[in-house]
Design a protein around this motif. Structure first.
Motif, short mmCIF file in Angstrom:
data_model
loop_
_atom_site.label_atom_id
_atom_site.label_comp_id
_atom_site.label_asym_id
_atom_site.label_seq_id
_atom_site.Cartn_x
_atom_site.Cartn_y
_atom_site.Cartn_z
N MET A 134 -4.19 -5.34 7.67
CA MET A 134 -3.66 -6.05 6.56
C MET A 134 -2.80 -7.45 6.47
SD MET A 134 0.69 -5.64 5.37
CE MET A 134 1.86 -6.30 4.32
N PRO A 135 -3.78 -8.14 4.87
CA PRO A 135 -3.31 -10.00 5.05
C PRO A 135 -2.25 -10.20 5.57
CG PRO A 135 -4.86 -8.48 3.22
CD PRO A 135 -3.69 -7.59 3.71
N SER A 136 -2.13 -11.74 6.20
CA SER A 136 -0.77 -11.98 6.43
C SER A 136 0.13 -12.05 4.98
CB SER A 136 -1.12 -13.37 6.93
OG SER A 136 0.85 -14.51 7.11
N ILE A 137 0.95 -11.81 5.51
CA ILE A 137 1.99 -12.05 4.62
C ILE A 137 2.64 -13.40 4.55
CG2 ILE A 137 3.57 -9.88 5.09
CD1 ILE A 137 5.46 -11.55 6.52
N ASP A 138 2.39 -14.64 4.90
CA ASP A 138 2.29 -15.75 4.39
C ASP A 138 1.22 -16.21 3.31
OD1 ASP A 138 3.85 -16.11 6.62
OD2 ASP A 138 1.67 -16.74 7.98
N LEU A 139 0.83 -14.98 3.21
CA LEU A 139 -0.28 -15.35 1.53
C LEU A 139 0.60 -14.53 0.23
CD1 LEU A 139 -3.66 -13.78 2.94
CD2 LEU A 139 -3.18 -16.44 2.46
N THR A 140 1.73 -14.28 0.80
CA THR A 140 3.10 -13.90 -0.32
C THR A 140 3.94 -13.82 -0.39
OG1 THR A 140 2.86 -11.91 0.91
CG2 THR A 140 1.33 -11.69 -0.88
N GLY A 141 4.24 -15.38 0.50
CA GLY A 141 5.71 -16.45 0.36
C GLY A 141 6.26 -15.41 1.58
N GLY A 142 5.91 -14.49 3.06
CA GLY A 142 6.45 -14.45 3.87
C GLY A 142 7.06 -12.27 3.84
N TYR A 143 6.45 -11.80 2.43
CA TYR A 143 7.25 -10.88 1.83
C TYR A 143 6.40 -9.89 1.95
CZ TYR A 143 11.51 -13.39 0.70
OH TYR A 143 12.96 -14.40 0.43
N ARG A 144 6.08 -8.64 2.28
CA ARG A 144 6.05 -7.24 2.06
C ARG A 144 6.29 -7.04 0.92
NH1 ARG A 144 7.16 -2.84 4.74
NH2 ARG A 144 5.78 -2.38 4.25
N ILE A 145 4.89 -7.54 0.16
CA ILE A 145 4.82 -6.74 -1.23
C ILE A 145 5.05 -5.59 -1.66
CG2 ILE A 145 3.44 -7.59 -3.82
CD1 ILE A 145 4.96 -10.14 -2.23
N LEU A 146 5.17 -5.31 -3.24
CA LEU A 146 5.56 -3.89 -3.27
C LEU A 146 4.31 -2.59 -3.20
CD1 LEU A 146 6.76 -1.36 -4.80
CD2 LEU A 146 6.15 -2.42 -7.30
N SER A 147 2.98 -3.10 -3.36
CA SER A 147 1.72 -2.48 -2.85
C SER A 147 1.52 -2.05 -1.83
CB SER A 147 0.48 -3.64 -3.50
OG SER A 147 0.70 -3.82 -4.55
N TYR A 148 2.67 -2.62 -0.84
CA TYR A 148 2.74 -2.44 0.53
C TYR A 148 3.43 -1.66 0.99
CZ TYR A 148 -1.18 -5.65 1.11
OH TYR A 148 -2.24 -6.95 1.07
N LEU A 149 4.70 -1.08 -0.08
CA LEU A 149 5.60 -0.80 0.20
C LEU A 149 5.60 0.80 0.61
CD1 LEU A 149 8.60 -2.88 -0.73
CD2 LEU A 149 7.12 -2.90 1.86
N ASP A 150 5.81 1.87 1.37
CA ASP A 150 5.83 3.18 1.43
C ASP A 150 7.00 4.08 0.17
OD1 ASP A 150 4.18 6.01 1.96
OD2 ASP A 150 6.48 6.16 1.99
N PRO A 151 6.96 4.71 -0.54
CA PRO A 151 8.19 5.44 -1.62
C PRO A 151 9.16 5.44 -1.18
CG PRO A 151 6.13 5.96 -2.09
CD PRO A 151 5.45 6.05 -0.80
N SER A 152 8.85 6.01 0.28
CA SER A 152 10.17 6.14 1.69
C SER A 152 11.05 5.15 1.65
CB SER A 152 9.86 7.02 2.55
OG SER A 152 9.30 5.50 3.50
N GLU A 153 10.11 3.98 1.69
CA GLU A 153 11.52 2.13 1.60
C GLU A 153 11.99 1.99 0.57
OE1 GLU A 153 8.65 -0.86 4.22
OE2 GLU A 153 7.40 0.74 3.27
N PRO A 154 13.53 1.28 1.80
CA PRO A 154 14.13 1.99 0.18
C PRO A 154 14.53 -0.10 -0.65
CG PRO A 154 15.38 1.11 2.71
CD PRO A 154 13.94 1.43 2.29
N LYS A 155 13.74 -0.34 -0.37
CA LYS A 155 13.26 -1.39 -1.51
C LYS A 155 11.90 -1.30 -2.39
CE LYS A 155 14.48 -5.63 0.01
NZ LYS A 155 13.93 -7.11 0.59
N HIS A 156 11.19 -0.56 -2.42
CA HIS A 156 9.73 0.19 -3.47
C HIS A 156 10.65 1.02 -4.78
CE1 HIS A 156 7.36 3.36 -5.16
NE2 HIS A 156 6.01 3.06 -4.51
N ALA A 157 11.55 1.61 -4.56
CA ALA A 157 12.16 1.55 -5.86
C ALA A 157 12.87 0.81 -6.99
CB ALA A 157 13.06 2.80 -5.85
#
Length: 538
Positions: A134-157
């Motif tokens: 997984m690339p560093s989240i520093d490349l995306t503003g310090g956030y795990r972007i939607l593409s990296y989230l599993d549907p079970s994670e609250p923010k995905h939906a």
């Protein structure tokens, strides 16, 4: 692309308001959603998964060198299929040491085993967007972007719902903005050819694609802002820092291994470039940020997600797939070009001379051609998933047991060119998806991280923009044949563009440089299909 292969991942944007269900190539009948196969054949034997991972550290390095240098990607997989006499086997996937903590995967290389990767009740997708690293989240503003989230994670939906909102809000702008931006593209090509005798399709396609997305989604034209025309080049650099470990640059073997596959490239080197992109999206996407706050998502987080969805997912897909479509359509020859031009122009005439959704529904050959392009060379070749529990996975020949926690890898071109599913799978067959028989094959078109007959939801990982991508791909083919009669391409050597079939036409020279086609000359004549003097629009 040629020496540089950018495996931009799945396009995560959708607008159900833009397109009606487009699964049927001809009949327009509602598609029936079919879940991935979960029942196992009683006739198939239960077998141990063949293959091994080799000696720690040494095995992954050997597989990586074979994958990139000694064999190449396709031959790497073909040789293992032959060795193990199985389309399911154990292997290592790049990048391996020292970037990937665990390169071990179970490869699924047929159309029957591959769909298990879409079943989120069995497969976890957390932090697997780019594979075994997984690339560093520093490349995306310090956030795990939607593409990296599993549907079970609250923010995905919530985040996926915002992407749906974005496309719904842009529904009425898509067709007119595409027409405007790609008219500008072809005008630029014509002007450059007249002045310089050559023009790079890749360069103008990148600019047209980025401008279109920003104008359609955010009502903002990049050249009129501080970003100017720099968007595509900034994106390419930023994406390289994320995908570098799995790219092939064509450098000497050990130089390339040392530079991009030993240690991650430091994010600070593209921090200023990323900030320029972020500032543009922050100032252009206020209406989506307002909606995000209603869902409890910060304006900053949704902006980073919008940037990623637009630049990495969508722009990346267009950057790869549009040139690929040109390649396959050109190779199919003048007969297909003539049929497409006649179908497209006739449908537009019958709809009052305007390009509409209704007009495109009357273009079954064009729709089939787009699906065939997505089948034969999907823009997203790789899919990953981790088994949530012990599984039984079925190929055409056997059943295999997978333990919870094991990583599964699917190479999509092998699944969508499975000879036990498709006749002549290695051939580009333009009318493959026409008629009832063709429509039934659409469930095996898998480019969107799911079957073409199914729809993305907030509960799955199917490409949120599945229908949007199909729509803009159709628009690309339509605009091409509204304007031009025919063209030919020799990938890697020459490109020939022709404009008619009722007179002899001289070959036109060009060259491909790292996947960029530089057209050096055009031949313009009067066609029996349409007056094509000087390449004016139909």
């Amino acid at each position: 692309m040629a020496s540089v292969s950018l495996p931009f991942t799945s396009v995560h944007l959708q607008c159900q308001a833009i397109v009606r269900p487009v699964r049927a190539s001809v009949s327009g009948k509602p598609s029936v959603s079919e879940p991935p196969v979960t029942t196992l054949s009683e006739k198939l034997p239960l077998k141990k998964i063949p293959g091994n991972y080799g000696i720690p550290f040494v095995g992954p390095i050997k597989d990586r060198l074979d994958y990139f240098h000694n064999q190449g990607r396709d031959e790497f997989f073909k040789s293992k299929i032959q060795k193990y006499q199985s389309t399911v086997f154990r292997t290592n996937m790049p990048p391996g040491p020292f970037i990937s903590p665990d390169p071990k995967v179970i490869a699924l290389l047929d159309g029957k085993s591959f769909p298990v990767l879409f079943d989120v009740s069995k497969i976890e997708k957390k932090d697997l967007f780019t594979g075994t690293y997984m690339p560093s989240i520093d490349l995306t503003g310090g956030y795990r972007i939607l593409s990296y989230l599993d549907p079970s994670e609250p923010k995905h939906a919530k985040l996926k719902q915002l992407i749906f909102f974005l496309l719904k809000s842009s529904a009425k702008r898509v067709i007119p903005e595409f027409e405007a931006c790609y008219t500008e593209l072809y005008d630029t090509l014509d002007k450059e050819l007249a002045e310089k005798g050559k023009s790079s399709f890749q360069t103008v396609n990148d600019q047209a694609g980025f401008n279109f997305l920003c104008r359609a989604f955010f009502r903002s034209n990049p050249p009129d802002t501080k970003l100017g025309d720099d968007g595509p080049s900034l994106i390419s650099k930023w994406v390289f820092f994320q995908l570098g470990p799995v790219l092939s640059l064509g450098l000497p073997k050990y130089v390339e291994e040392l530079v991009i596959r030993t240690f991650p490239l430091p994010p600070f080197l593209v921090k200023k470039d990323y900030q320029r992109l972020y500032d543009f999206f922050y100032h252009s996407s206020g209406f989506v940020q307002d909606e995000a706050e209603k869902l409890g998502i910060s304006r900053e987080e949704v902006c980073h997600n919008l940037l990623f969805a637009t630049c990495f997912n969508t722009f990346g897909g267009m950057k790869i797939f549009f040139p690929n479509m040109l390649k396959w359509i050109s190779r199919a020859g003048v007969k297909l070009h003539t049929d497409l031009a006649q179908e497209i122009r006739s449908a537009i005439r019958s709809n009052g001379g305007k390009l509409t959704m209704a007009a495109m529904e009357q273009m079954p050959l064009m729709k089939s051609v787009v699906y065939e392009g997505l089948r034969i060379e999907p823009p997203v070749p790789s899919q990953y998933g981790r088994a949530k529990k012990d599984l039984l996975i079925e190929s055409h020949d056997a059943v295999y047991q997978v333990k919870a926690g094991e990583m599964l890898y699917g190479y999509q071109p092998f699944a969508t060119k499975d000879p036990k599913i498709f006749e002549n799978p290695e051939e580009f067959v333009p009318d493959r998806f026409m008629g009832d028989d063709g429509e039934r094959l659409l469930k095996h078109v898998l480019w969107s991280n799911g079957p073409e007959t199914e729809d993305p939801t907030t509960a799955n990982k199917q490409c949120a923009g599945k229908d949007f991508v199909v729509l803009v791909s159709r628009l690309f083919v339509v605009e091409l044949f509204r304007r031009y009669d025919s063209f030919e391409i020799e990938v890697g050597k020459t490109m020939v563009i022709l404009t008619g079939s009722d007179q002899p036409v001289k070959p036109v020279g060009s060259r491909i440089v790292q996947g960029q086609c530089e057209i050096h000359q055009l031949c313009s004549i009067k066609s029996h299909l349409v007056c094509a003097h000087h390449w004016k629009p139909f």
